[in-house]
Design a protein around this motif. Sequence first.
Motif, short mmCIF file in Angstrom:
data_model
loop_
_atom_site.label_atom_id
_atom_site.label_comp_id
_atom_site.label_asym_id
_atom_site.label_seq_id
_atom_site.Cartn_x
_atom_site.Cartn_y
_atom_site.Cartn_z
N SER A 80 49.96 58.61 13.25
CA SER A 80 49.55 57.52 12.37
C SER A 80 48.33 57.92 11.53
CB SER A 80 49.26 56.25 13.18
OG SER A 80 48.20 56.48 14.07
N GLN A 81 48.31 57.42 10.30
CA GLN A 81 47.22 57.71 9.36
C GLN A 81 46.03 56.81 9.66
OE1 GLN A 81 47.57 59.65 6.08
NE2 GLN A 81 49.00 60.68 7.43
N ALA A 82 44.84 57.38 9.54
CA ALA A 82 43.61 56.63 9.74
C ALA A 82 42.50 57.31 8.96
CB ALA A 82 43.25 56.57 11.23
N TRP A 83 41.42 56.57 8.73
CA TRP A 83 40.22 57.14 8.10
C TRP A 83 39.31 57.68 9.19
CZ3 TRP A 83 39.37 58.20 3.15
CH2 TRP A 83 40.11 57.51 2.18
N PRO A 91 38.45 51.34 10.26
CA PRO A 91 39.55 50.45 9.87
C PRO A 91 39.80 50.49 8.36
CG PRO A 91 38.06 49.35 11.39
CD PRO A 91 37.40 50.65 10.99
N GLU A 92 41.05 50.38 7.98
CA GLU A 92 41.47 50.48 6.57
C GLU A 92 40.71 49.50 5.69
OE1 GLU A 92 43.45 52.12 3.40
OE2 GLU A 92 43.64 52.82 5.45
N ARG A 93 40.62 48.23 6.08
CA ARG A 93 39.95 47.21 5.25
C ARG A 93 38.47 47.55 5.06
NH1 ARG A 93 40.50 42.04 2.57
NH2 ARG A 93 38.43 41.93 1.67
N ARG A 106 41.44 60.64 5.24
CA ARG A 106 42.54 59.78 5.69
C ARG A 106 43.74 60.65 5.98
NH1 ARG A 106 46.93 56.48 4.16
NH2 ARG A 106 46.89 54.51 5.28
N GLU A 132 44.24 62.91 1.63
CA GLU A 132 43.38 61.93 0.99
C GLU A 132 41.98 62.00 1.58
OE1 GLU A 132 43.22 57.10 0.10
OE2 GLU A 132 44.87 57.92 1.28
N MET A 159 37.07 50.47 5.16
CA MET A 159 36.94 51.63 4.28
C MET A 159 37.20 51.24 2.82
SD MET A 159 36.05 54.75 4.55
CE MET A 159 35.70 55.73 3.11
N GLN A 160 38.22 50.42 2.59
CA GLN A 160 38.54 50.00 1.22
C GLN A 160 37.41 49.18 0.62
OE1 GLN A 160 40.88 51.42 -0.48
NE2 GLN A 160 41.57 52.46 1.36
#
Length: 182
Positions: free
Chosen positions: A10-13, A99-101, A67, A36, A103-104
């Motif tokens: 699974s992809q993660a930062w 967590p994705e959020r 990522r 990325e 990082m975004q």
Amino acid sequence: MSIIERSDKSQAWFAIRVTYSREMLVKSYLDGIGIENYIPMHTAVRTYNGTSRKVWEPLVHNLIFVRTSAGELKRIKSESALPIRYIMNRETNTPTVIPEREMQDFIAVVATLNEHVEIVPPEAVDLSSGDRVRITDGPFRGIEGVYIRHKGHSKVAVAIRDIATALTAYVPAKFIEKLMTE
């Protein structure tokens, strides 16, 4: 079982420390293999031989966010000569996963290139005293973080664990929506 074994695909930062300010070298390598990555950048004024000029440079030296899957990052780390180390989660003693959020939102704050946006060490601001909020209007619309006072101004702090905290420029109270805590 470590995080590396559990989330192999699974992809993660991940937060990665780079030695000797070689973050642009690592970025170039990762870009070349299609991984990325993100380095917070800004324009700074530097003086060379008495002449001032603007340069585009990392906002936080020796830091790059990547990522990818844990397995791929482990492979890159072991098979390449890149000067990288995981930034470890102190509680779990595993590589820090962002967590994705989170990082975004961090990227969105830094990417505005607003001269009043700051990145500060996590200990520089007290996030426990602020409310969890969402910005409803302006250049930071949609960003979620903690509403704080910093140097006499109302700002929203977007924290990335024990690594860094991005502070927005001034945000008027009318653009702030308090989030319900769970």
